[in-house]
Design an enzyme around this catalytic site. Structure first.
Site, PDB file in Angstrom:
ATOM      1  N   TYR A 142       0.820  -1.213   0.000  1.00  7.39           N
ATOM      2  CA  TYR A 142       0.000   0.000   0.000  1.00  7.39           C
ATOM      3  C   TYR A 142       0.859   1.271   0.000  1.00  7.39           C
ATOM      4  O   TYR A 142       0.357   2.372  -0.207  1.00  7.39           O
ATOM      5  CB  TYR A 142      -0.945   0.032   1.199  1.00  7.39           C
ATOM      6  CG  TYR A 142      -2.034  -1.035   1.155  1.00  7.39           C
ATOM      7  CD1 TYR A 142      -2.427  -1.599  -0.052  1.00  7.39           C
ATOM      8  CD2 TYR A 142      -2.643  -1.470   2.314  1.00  7.39           C
ATOM      9  CE1 TYR A 142      -3.410  -2.574  -0.091  1.00  7.39           C
ATOM     10  CE2 TYR A 142      -3.638  -2.437   2.278  1.00  7.39           C
ATOM     11  CZ  TYR A 142      -4.014  -2.994   1.073  1.00  7.39           C
ATOM     12  OH  TYR A 142      -4.983  -3.944   1.033  1.00  7.39           O
ATOM     13  N   LYS A 192       3.645 -15.324   1.339  1.00  3.52           N
ATOM     14  CA  LYS A 192       3.661 -16.167   0.148  1.00  3.52           C
ATOM     15  C   LYS A 192       5.121 -16.356  -0.267  1.00  3.52           C
ATOM     16  O   LYS A 192       5.546 -15.899  -1.340  1.00  3.52           O
ATOM     17  CB  LYS A 192       2.843 -15.516  -0.984  1.00  3.52           C
ATOM     18  CG  LYS A 192       1.367 -15.454  -0.728  1.00  3.52           C
ATOM     19  CD  LYS A 192       0.641 -16.743  -1.078  1.00  3.52           C
ATOM     20  CE  LYS A 192       0.533 -16.903  -2.573  1.00  3.52           C
ATOM     21  NZ  LYS A 192      -0.111 -18.191  -2.935  1.00  3.52           N
ATOM     22  N   ASP A 225      -2.577 -18.012   1.411  1.00  2.00           N
ATOM     23  CA  ASP A 225      -3.792 -18.585   0.798  1.00  2.00           C
ATOM     24  C   ASP A 225      -4.257 -19.814   1.580  1.00  2.00           C
ATOM     25  O   ASP A 225      -5.449 -19.991   1.847  1.00  2.00           O
ATOM     26  CB  ASP A 225      -3.570 -18.901  -0.689  1.00  2.00           C
ATOM     27  CG  ASP A 225      -2.293 -19.675  -0.968  1.00  2.00           C
ATOM     28  OD1 ASP A 225      -1.430 -19.769  -0.068  1.00  2.00           O
ATOM     29  OD2 ASP A 225      -2.151 -20.195  -2.091  1.00  2.00           O
ATOM     30  N   ASP A 249      -4.968  -7.233   5.753  1.00  2.00           N
ATOM     31  CA  ASP A 249      -6.215  -6.519   5.462  1.00  2.00           C
ATOM     32  C   ASP A 249      -7.321  -7.542   5.180  1.00  2.00           C
ATOM     33  O   ASP A 249      -8.427  -7.490   5.738  1.00  2.00           O
ATOM     34  CB  ASP A 249      -5.971  -5.632   4.226  1.00  2.00           C
ATOM     35  CG  ASP A 249      -7.029  -4.573   4.044  1.00  2.00           C
ATOM     36  OD1 ASP A 249      -7.960  -4.513   4.852  1.00  2.00           O
ATOM     37  OD2 ASP A 249      -6.921  -3.802   3.071  1.00  2.00           O
ATOM     38  N   ASP A 253     -10.332  -9.169   8.035  1.00  2.00           N
ATOM     39  CA  ASP A 253     -11.770  -9.024   7.761  1.00  2.00           C
ATOM     40  C   ASP A 253     -12.444 -10.394   7.712  1.00  2.00           C
ATOM     41  O   ASP A 253     -13.558 -10.569   8.210  1.00  2.00           O
ATOM     42  CB  ASP A 253     -11.995  -8.305   6.425  1.00  2.00           C
ATOM     43  CG  ASP A 253     -12.061  -6.790   6.604  1.00  2.00           C
ATOM     44  OD1 ASP A 253     -11.719  -6.317   7.703  1.00  2.00           O
ATOM     45  OD2 ASP A 253     -12.449  -6.090   5.659  1.00  2.00           O
TER      46      ASP A 253
END
Ligand code: NAD
Length: 368
Positions: A142, A192, A225, A249, A253
């Protein structure tokens, strides 16, 4: 050490309404358990804009940098939607996060048994769930450069860059290990590393911090993942999860929604330790200012009260009292008390914001 200091920024919409209920809880701890805080209150967001034409006055910023913890309600509302970008209420919150350098975002996913039916997962999967996602908040994709949309030949290309310095990974890893020591003593780091070099560095750095400083904490690694799948399959296998800004992020959630309503979700953002050893800290509910229900006594104050419970635990070393507060909320819910956002079954009359606050104070009184 003197009294612990707390800056309260109620903000806009339902922010001030839920904060009134937190003040009742703070007063109860002061009057009944001698837990006195030096509390000051100030403006943020639209309320600050109305008073000072800025969403965060410099004096308020200075206060935030000098207290043991900041507790914020919510900011924003339709009245401010057309303001210039830099004057919007959200800019006040972003300035706080930036200038306090809050790099470690804590999002608990905790399922109160009485609300287990609210989850979209089976009751046995979520009942008793208590996990903590630690998301790196100030770096990663970001913020990384280069970024932008450029033209290459005949088409446009969108670019964002994932970049992590070792020091940025080290500090958020430390934050996760420290938390784990106060909880279930387990950290799972997610990245990852199979396809991203930043993930390889992330994994190596978390390992290095673990070996050097926290070998007594159990550490595991998982690709993000696979972690997302495991969160939905059997979330109770986790205690603390530490991950980068982007994965955090999404994963936070996902984990939060395992447990039901937005009105129940607290958060904390922590920075570097101050001179007194406490981290710089901002506590706030995950929800926004909910203009659709503001001023109607419908807001659920529990997310904000749970944010104060996090402050008790992580800023004020009052873990026992944080447990007491969370248990009191569990007791109130298990007796069937519900605000309107928690209504599922028919025939229950919802409590108002202030009735829910009073019920929690009563439950606290029963706990001593
Ligand atoms: P929101 O979280 O304010 O509301 C989403 C929905 O959840 C609404 O239907 C609302 O009534 C309900 N809800 C939220 N909190 C609740 C509570 N405590 N009790 C009962 N119901 C609750 O999100 P939104 O509607 O997308 O945004 C409204 C405003 O809040 C916008 O101006 C937005 O920018 C701002 N916002 C601020 C923050 C923050 O201060 N951290 C976070 C998100 C949104």
């Amino acid at each position: 050490m003197g009294k612990s200091s707390l800056l309260i920024l109620p903000g806009d919409g339902i922010g001030p309404e839920v904060m009134v209920e937190v003040r009742k809880i703070i007063d109860w701890f002061g009057s009944n358990l001698g837990l006195d805080f030096d509390v000051t209150e100030d403006l943020v967001g639209g309320a600050a804009y109305d008073a000072h034409s800025t969403p965060l006055h410099d004096e308020t910023m200075a206060k935030a940098l000098n207290v043991d913890a900041v507790l914020l309600g919510a900011v924003g509302g339709p009245k401010y939607d057309n303001l210039d970008f830099n004057l919007k209420p959200e800019r006040g919150l972003l300035r706080l996060r930036k200038e306090m350098d809050l790099y470690s975002n804590l999002r608990p996913a905790q399922c109160f048994d009485a609300l287990a039916d609210f989850s979209s997962l089976k009751t046995e999967v979520v009942s008793g769930l208590d996990i903590m996602i630690v998301r790196e908040l100030t770096s990663g994709i970001y913020f990384g450069e280069p970024r932008g949309i450029v033209t290459e030949g005949k088409e446009r290309v969108g670019i964002n860059t994932q970049r992590y310095k070792e020091s940025e990974i080290e500090r958020v890893a430390r934050s996760a290990f420290e938390l784990a020591k106060r909880r279930g003593n387990k950290v799972c780091s997610m990245e990852k590393a199979n396809v991203m070099e930043s993930g390889v560095l992330w994994r190596e750095t978390v390992d290095k911090v673990h070996q050097a400083e926290y070998s007594d904490v159990e550490l595991s690694h998982m690709y993000a993942d696979a972690g997302a799948m495991q969160l939905c399959r059997w979330p109770k296998q986790f205690d603390v999860i530490v991950t980068d800004n982007l994965f955090g992020d999404i994963l936070s959630d996902t984990a939060a929604m395992l447990t039901g309503s937005l009105g129940m979700l607290p958060s904390a953002s922590l920075g570097a330790p101050m001179e007194n050893g406490r981290p710089k800290a901002l506590y706030e509910p995950v929800h926004g200012s909910a203009p659709d229900i503001a001023g109607q006594g419908k807001a659920n104050p529990i997310a904000c009260i749970l944010s104060f419970a996090m402050a008790l635990r992580y800023s004020f070393d009052e873990g026992v009292e944080a447990d007491r507060l969370e248990q009191s909320i569990e007791n109130v819910l298990s007796k069937g008390a519900r605000t309107h956002d928690l209504l599922g079954e028919e025939g229950i009359t919802p409590l108002s914001t202030s009735e829910m606050g009073d019920a929690i104070v009563e439950a606290l009184a029963e706990s001593v």
